[in-house]
Scaffold this active site. Sequence first.
Site, PDB file in Angstrom:
ATOM      1  N   CYS A 125       0.821  -1.230   0.000  1.00 33.75           N
ATOM      2  CA  CYS A 125       0.000   0.000   0.000  1.00 33.75           C
ATOM      3  C   CYS A 125       0.841   1.260   0.000  1.00 33.75           C
ATOM      4  O   CYS A 125       0.364   2.330  -0.351  1.00 33.75           O
ATOM      5  CB  CYS A 125      -0.917   0.013   1.211  1.00 33.75           C
ATOM      6  N   HIS A 136      -3.870   6.987   1.847  1.00 33.20           N
ATOM      7  CA  HIS A 136      -4.171   5.633   1.412  1.00 33.20           C
ATOM      8  C   HIS A 136      -5.580   5.266   1.880  1.00 33.20           C
ATOM      9  O   HIS A 136      -6.065   5.801   2.885  1.00 33.20           O
ATOM     10  CB  HIS A 136      -3.137   4.657   1.982  1.00 33.20           C
ATOM     11  N   ASN A 187      -9.992  -1.079  -1.155  1.00 30.25           N
ATOM     12  CA  ASN A 187      -8.549  -0.822  -1.043  1.00 30.25           C
ATOM     13  C   ASN A 187      -7.870  -1.335  -2.311  1.00 30.25           C
ATOM     14  O   ASN A 187      -7.872  -2.536  -2.577  1.00 30.25           O
ATOM     15  CB  ASN A 187      -8.020  -1.541   0.201  1.00 30.25           C
TER      16      ASN A 187
HETATM   17  N1  ACO Z   1     -18.323  -9.817   7.322  1.00 24.53           N
HETATM   18  C1  ACO Z   1     -18.926 -10.116   8.473  1.00 24.53           C
HETATM   19  N2  ACO Z   1     -18.284 -10.384   9.611  1.00 24.53           N
HETATM   20  C2  ACO Z   1     -16.943 -10.321   9.582  1.00 24.53           C
HETATM   21  C3  ACO Z   1     -16.232 -10.009   8.405  1.00 24.53           C
HETATM   22  C4  ACO Z   1     -16.980  -9.752   7.248  1.00 24.53           C
HETATM   23  N3  ACO Z   1     -16.408  -9.421   6.075  1.00 24.53           N
HETATM   24  N4  ACO Z   1     -14.914 -10.023   8.685  1.00 24.53           N
HETATM   25  C5  ACO Z   1     -14.796 -10.327   9.984  1.00 24.53           C
HETATM   26  N5  ACO Z   1     -16.023 -10.521  10.532  1.00 24.53           N
HETATM   27  C6  ACO Z   1     -16.354 -10.842  11.897  1.00 24.53           C
HETATM   28  C7  ACO Z   1     -15.215 -11.465  12.664  1.00 24.53           C
HETATM   29  O1  ACO Z   1     -15.152 -12.849  12.422  1.00 24.53           O
HETATM   30  C8  ACO Z   1     -15.584 -11.130  14.089  1.00 24.53           C
HETATM   31  O2  ACO Z   1     -16.564 -12.054  14.527  1.00 24.53           O
HETATM   32  P1  ACO Z   1     -16.543 -12.616  16.029  1.00 24.53           P
HETATM   33  O3  ACO Z   1     -16.684 -11.408  16.906  1.00 24.53           O
HETATM   34  O4  ACO Z   1     -17.710 -13.541  16.054  1.00 24.53           O
HETATM   35  O5  ACO Z   1     -15.206 -13.274  16.167  1.00 24.53           O
HETATM   36  C9  ACO Z   1     -16.237  -9.765  13.969  1.00 24.53           C
HETATM   37  O6  ACO Z   1     -16.657  -9.645  12.616  1.00 24.53           O
HETATM   38  C10 ACO Z   1     -15.328  -8.623  14.327  1.00 24.53           C
HETATM   39  O7  ACO Z   1     -14.098  -8.799  13.620  1.00 24.53           O
HETATM   40  P2  ACO Z   1     -12.888  -7.870  13.858  1.00 24.53           P
HETATM   41  O8  ACO Z   1     -11.729  -8.374  13.073  1.00 24.53           O
HETATM   42  O9  ACO Z   1     -12.712  -7.643  15.322  1.00 24.53           O
HETATM   43  O10 ACO Z   1     -13.417  -6.516  13.202  1.00 24.53           O
HETATM   44  P3  ACO Z   1     -12.753  -5.110  13.187  1.00 24.53           P
HETATM   45  O11 ACO Z   1     -13.657  -4.140  13.798  1.00 24.53           O
HETATM   46  O12 ACO Z   1     -11.320  -5.144  13.665  1.00 24.53           O
HETATM   47  O13 ACO Z   1     -12.709  -4.806  11.625  1.00 24.53           O
HETATM   48  C11 ACO Z   1     -11.229  -4.774   9.751  1.00 24.53           C
HETATM   49  C12 ACO Z   1     -11.976  -5.637  10.763  1.00 24.53           C
HETATM   50  C13 ACO Z   1     -12.242  -4.034   8.918  1.00 24.53           C
HETATM   51  C14 ACO Z   1     -10.422  -5.681   8.854  1.00 24.53           C
HETATM   52  C15 ACO Z   1     -10.324  -3.768  10.494  1.00 24.53           C
HETATM   53  O14 ACO Z   1      -9.580  -4.416  11.484  1.00 24.53           O
HETATM   54  C16 ACO Z   1      -9.390  -3.047   9.564  1.00 24.53           C
HETATM   55  O15 ACO Z   1      -9.787  -2.289   8.689  1.00 24.53           O
HETATM   56  N6  ACO Z   1      -8.085  -3.235   9.723  1.00 24.53           N
HETATM   57  C17 ACO Z   1      -7.110  -2.605   8.876  1.00 24.53           C
HETATM   58  C18 ACO Z   1      -7.084  -3.287   7.548  1.00 24.53           C
HETATM   59  C19 ACO Z   1      -6.023  -2.681   6.686  1.00 24.53           C
HETATM   60  O16 ACO Z   1      -5.665  -1.536   6.812  1.00 24.53           O
HETATM   61  N7  ACO Z   1      -5.504  -3.447   5.795  1.00 24.53           N
HETATM   62  C20 ACO Z   1      -4.483  -2.907   4.977  1.00 24.53           C
HETATM   63  C21 ACO Z   1      -4.228  -3.860   3.984  1.00 24.53           C
HETATM   64  S1  ACO Z   1      -3.387  -3.069   2.780  1.00 24.53           S
HETATM   65  C22 ACO Z   1      -1.948  -3.822   2.317  1.00 24.53           C
HETATM   66  O17 ACO Z   1      -0.871  -3.370   2.650  1.00 24.53           O
HETATM   67  C23 ACO Z   1      -2.070  -5.014   1.463  1.00 24.53           C
END
Ligand code: ACO
Length: 338
Positions: A114, A265, A295
Amino acid sequence: MALSSKITGVGSFVPERVVTNHDLEKMMNTSDEWIQQRTGIVERRWVDANTSTSDLALKASIEAIENAGIDKNDLDMIIFATLSPDHDFPGAGCFLQDKLGVPGIPTLDIRQQCTGFLYAMSIADKFIKSGSNKNILVIGAEIHSKGLDRSPEGRNVGVLFGDGAGAIVMSATDVKDGKADSHIINCHLHCDGSYAKELWLPGPGTGFNSENRCDQKMLDEGLHFPQMNGKVVFVNAVKKMSQSLINLCKESEVKFEDIDLFLFHQANLRINSKLAEMMGIPEEKVFNTIQKYGNTTAATIPLGMHDAVKEGKLKPGMLVASAAFGSGFTWASSLYRF
Ligand code: ACO
C-alpha cells in the site's frame, strides 16, 4: 533556482465490472451492513479473467502521458508499484514497457504494497533531482480479485480489496519560488520488517521448509491467500501515518492548516476519519475513494489523485499531503505542490 520534479500528468483506469457488497453476500458469509459499518466500502471493481495488472496500468499510463502533453518516447524510466504483478518474474514494468512500446528505457518494480506508490514517487523524484532523468512514468496498479479467497471463509480479507490502476508522469522542473511553484517538496519512507507476518501472502515462496516453493500442502492450507491481523494493522496505520506526516511537515516547515488537500491511502474509512480527527484536519480536506473502489493498494493514491482532479477538488498550485501504510509494515508520507 533548484532542479526538482513535479507531477505533469495524471491518469487512471478501473475495470467496468462493479461488485457491490450485496454481490459479496452471495459468495461470502458477510453483509452489506457489516462491510459499510466497519470499512466504509460500498462497492469495488473486479477484472475479467483475461485482464492482467499491466493491462490496467497501460490504460492509466496512456492517459497520464497524454495529460502530461509529452510523447511516450520522451519517457526515460518506468517505476511500477504493485503487489499483484502479471507474473512472479520478470517485473510488471517489463510487460508494461512492451505494451506501451517504449523499448530500451529502464523499468523498476516496487514491492512496498500500500505504500508502494509513495516509494515510487520518492524514487522518481531522486532520479530527476540527480539530473539523470527528465520524464518518469510512475504507476500503481493492482488486481486483487484474482488472489482473494472468494469462498464463504474468505470474508476477513476478501471484502476489503478492489482492482484498479493510477499513473502519473513526473518531469524535471526548475523551482524559483519553493513556496509557490509546483514540485515535490519532501517525502519520508519507513519500514519495520518485524511486523511482516501481520499482513502477508505466505505462498508460493522459498520461506517454507520444502523443496518446492509451491506444493499441494500450501494450497490445502490456503497459504496462497493474503493473511491479515486486522486490528494490529488498524492501530499501527493510524499511529505511523500521523507520526510520519507530522515529522514531514515539521521538517518542511509546512503547517497543517496550509495544506489544501489530503490524499491518504484508502484501507478503511475509519482509519482516515481517525487520522483527520487526531490531526485536527477538517473532513472536507480529506479526499476518500474507498466507498467506490475498496482498497486498491498501490493504485489507491494515484487513482484518488485522478478522481480529485476530475471532480475539481485538486487544482494546479494546491499544496497536497499524502500518507500511506501497508504490509511490511511499510509507511510513508509525501508533500507536493500540484
Ligand atoms: N463480514 C462479516 N463479519 C466479519 C467479516 C466480514 N467481512 N470479517 C470479519 N467478521 C467478523 C469477525 O469474524 C468477528 O466475529 P466474532 O466477533 O464472532 O469473532 C467480527 O466480525 C469482528 O471482527 P474484527 O476483526 O474484530 O473486526 P474489526 O472491527 O477489527 O474490523 C477490519 C476488521 C475491517 C479488517 C479492520 O480491522 C481493519 O480495517 N483493519 C485494517 C485493515 C487494513 O488496513 N488493511 C491494509 C491492507 S493493505 C496492504 O498493505 C495489502
